[in-house]
Design a protein around this motif. Sequence first.
Motif, PDB file in Angstrom:
ATOM      1  N   TYR A  16     -28.374  -8.880  27.702  1.00  0.00           N
ATOM      2  CA  TYR A  16     -27.767  -8.320  26.325  1.00  0.00           C
ATOM      3  C   TYR A  16     -28.737  -7.604  25.351  1.00  0.00           C
ATOM      4  O   TYR A  16     -28.535  -7.547  24.127  1.00  0.00           O
ATOM      5  CB  TYR A  16     -26.842  -9.404  25.608  1.00  0.00           C
ATOM      6  CG  TYR A  16     -25.746  -9.516  26.550  1.00  0.00           C
ATOM      7  CD1 TYR A  16     -24.752  -8.751  27.318  1.00  0.00           C
ATOM      8  CD2 TYR A  16     -25.518 -11.039  26.898  1.00  0.00           C
ATOM      9  CE1 TYR A  16     -23.685  -9.260  27.849  1.00  0.00           C
ATOM     10  CE2 TYR A  16     -24.447 -11.378  27.899  1.00  0.00           C
ATOM     11  CZ  TYR A  16     -23.596 -10.530  28.384  1.00  0.00           C
ATOM     12  OH  TYR A  16     -22.629 -10.733  29.180  1.00  0.00           O
ATOM     13  N   LYS A 315     -21.740  -3.089  26.245  1.00  0.00           N
ATOM     14  CA  LYS A 315     -23.230  -4.012  26.078  1.00  0.00           C
ATOM     15  C   LYS A 315     -24.160  -3.241  25.020  1.00  0.00           C
ATOM     16  O   LYS A 315     -24.806  -3.917  24.706  1.00  0.00           O
ATOM     17  CB  LYS A 315     -23.802  -3.700  27.604  1.00  0.00           C
ATOM     18  CG  LYS A 315     -23.341  -4.898  28.524  1.00  0.00           C
ATOM     19  CD  LYS A 315     -24.183  -5.056  30.027  1.00  0.00           C
ATOM     20  CE  LYS A 315     -23.498  -6.025  30.740  1.00  0.00           C
ATOM     21  NZ  LYS A 315     -24.367  -6.085  32.061  1.00  0.00           N
ATOM     22  N   ARG A 318     -22.953  -4.486  21.798  1.00  0.00           N
ATOM     23  CA  ARG A 318     -23.270  -5.795  21.693  1.00  0.00           C
ATOM     24  C   ARG A 318     -24.626  -5.985  21.213  1.00  0.00           C
ATOM     25  O   ARG A 318     -24.866  -6.789  20.377  1.00  0.00           O
ATOM     26  CB  ARG A 318     -23.006  -6.613  23.022  1.00  0.00           C
ATOM     27  CG  ARG A 318     -23.337  -8.151  22.705  1.00  0.00           C
ATOM     28  CD  ARG A 318     -22.675  -8.904  24.056  1.00  0.00           C
ATOM     29  NE  ARG A 318     -22.994 -10.403  23.849  1.00  0.00           N
ATOM     30  CZ  ARG A 318     -22.549 -11.239  24.699  1.00  0.00           C
ATOM     31  NH1 ARG A 318     -21.650 -11.126  25.469  1.00  0.00           N
ATOM     32  NH2 ARG A 318     -23.013 -12.685  24.534  1.00  0.00           N
ATOM     33  N   GLU A 322     -24.436  -7.489  17.652  1.00  0.00           N
ATOM     34  CA  GLU A 322     -24.203  -9.341  17.797  1.00  0.00           C
ATOM     35  C   GLU A 322     -24.936  -9.811  16.825  1.00  0.00           C
ATOM     36  O   GLU A 322     -24.190 -11.084  16.467  1.00  0.00           O
ATOM     37  CB  GLU A 322     -25.077  -9.697  19.219  1.00  0.00           C
ATOM     38  CG  GLU A 322     -24.920 -11.070  19.624  1.00  0.00           C
ATOM     39  CD  GLU A 322     -25.494 -11.404  20.726  1.00  0.00           C
ATOM     40  OE1 GLU A 322     -26.248 -12.627  20.949  1.00  0.00           O
ATOM     41  OE2 GLU A 322     -25.294 -10.828  21.872  1.00  0.00           O
ATOM     42  N   ASP A 335     -18.510 -12.999  24.511  1.00  0.00           N
ATOM     43  CA  ASP A 335     -18.196 -12.515  25.721  1.00  0.00           C
ATOM     44  C   ASP A 335     -16.645 -12.127  25.865  1.00  0.00           C
ATOM     45  O   ASP A 335     -16.595 -10.971  26.309  1.00  0.00           O
ATOM     46  CB  ASP A 335     -18.301 -13.844  26.805  1.00  0.00           C
ATOM     47  CG  ASP A 335     -19.664 -14.218  26.892  1.00  0.00           C
ATOM     48  OD1 ASP A 335     -20.543 -13.199  26.675  1.00  0.00           O
ATOM     49  OD2 ASP A 335     -20.110 -15.376  27.422  1.00  0.00           O
ATOM     50  N   ASN A 336     -15.722 -12.854  25.117  1.00  0.00           N
ATOM     51  CA  ASN A 336     -14.566 -12.461  25.243  1.00  0.00           C
ATOM     52  C   ASN A 336     -14.268 -10.939  24.738  1.00  0.00           C
ATOM     53  O   ASN A 336     -13.643 -10.043  24.826  1.00  0.00           O
ATOM     54  CB  ASN A 336     -13.124 -13.413  24.802  1.00  0.00           C
ATOM     55  CG  ASN A 336     -13.052 -14.355  25.692  1.00  0.00           C
ATOM     56  OD1 ASN A 336     -13.533 -14.425  26.860  1.00  0.00           O
ATOM     57  ND2 ASN A 336     -12.743 -15.568  25.120  1.00  0.00           N
ATOM     58  N   GLU A 339     -15.658  -8.076  26.414  1.00  0.00           N
ATOM     59  CA  GLU A 339     -15.040  -7.809  27.556  1.00  0.00           C
ATOM     60  C   GLU A 339     -13.719  -6.890  27.510  1.00  0.00           C
ATOM     61  O   GLU A 339     -13.577  -6.090  28.109  1.00  0.00           O
ATOM     62  CB  GLU A 339     -14.704  -9.238  28.443  1.00  0.00           C
ATOM     63  CG  GLU A 339     -14.007  -8.980  29.782  1.00  0.00           C
ATOM     64  CD  GLU A 339     -13.685 -10.153  30.386  1.00  0.00           C
ATOM     65  OE1 GLU A 339     -12.673 -10.407  31.238  1.00  0.00           O
ATOM     66  OE2 GLU A 339     -14.231 -11.366  29.936  1.00  0.00           O
TER      67      GLU A 339
END
Length: 366
Positions: A16, A315, A318, A322, A335-336, A339
């Motif tokens: 990531y 991605k 993120r 992040e 992650d959730n 996704e």
Amino acid sequence: MKVDEVFHMNGGNGEYSYAQNSSLQKKTSDMTKHITVKCLEKTYASMTPTSLGIADLGCASGQNTLSSIREMVEAIDETSSKLSNTAPPEYRVYLNDLYTNDFNSLFKNLPDFYDELKNKRHMRRHGFDSSIYIAAYPGTFYGRLFPDKCLHFVYSFSSLHWLSRVPSELYDKQGNSINKGSVSITKTSPAEASIAYSNQFQKDFSLFLHSRSKELLSEGRMVLMLLGRRNQSHVDRGNSLLWELLSQSFALLVAQGEIEQEKFDEYDTHFYAPSKNELEEEIKKEGSFVIDHFEIFETELKHKACVSYGTIVAKTTRAIQESMISNHFGERILDNLFENYGRMIDEELVKEDIKPVSFIIVLKKI
């Protein structure tokens, strides 16, 4: 939350990391590099300095940064040869980003960068050579970074749509966000939210221009590439839609009980996509630069059965967001969240393409 103490691209080379998830930025850079190189060549040819000062503002980390430097050095090497058939100038390259940026990853790649460039130079220039000095200049570019009149050329890719802060006008006297249910400007945002973001952008961009006007020599140039929007409406099927889908991804986690509604309502990003008129007005108002070139282009995301653009965008987002999201919500939701985000983008692309708008602007110091 102080943006300049928290915000950074994901460092290193992991799954990531920004280094592994900046292909969309690379695609945009490749689409516009001819403009950047031509602008730098014009600057050098008109000034012919023996020591050329170049600054990359918002350099992040990964191969994109050094790839851009290599292209610029090779272009000026060639230009200097055509002009005088003598050695090119020495290069002073200043890499700028916030203090939290992973500069170490960049510097670890410098030995290979120097070796590759040296080999190419000797093959192409029959022994002509010059020194290249690359240094980090950490700090926010919304303010002064460099001494007076030390730069000939400044470029900034995919950075100026990030504001210096989340606009304070987004919050009422009790500290509650007026933009509940959205992390940026979306179709559900009140008009006051758009005004708050626009006001913050005007302050930031004006300060950016004023600061660079002190650091650039007369006749020096800047190339700025940033995300934007086509017209006065803040909502479109481009950057705005991508933020709306991210907001929906957060809302799904609220519905599933993974995060609290109040925690979601408290979160706002520091992103703003300006219009062409907004940019032109601030440039004119600040008064230190004239516009040499202004171009609008799209980075189209299309549905393809064999490619999940949703995963690529998720991605990429993120890798950029992040640090801010985990600071506010914790890492367990990441992650959730992404996704969900990737799946929502793919579902939207089945309906219709998404077309984020970008601007590239060439400014010349008066």
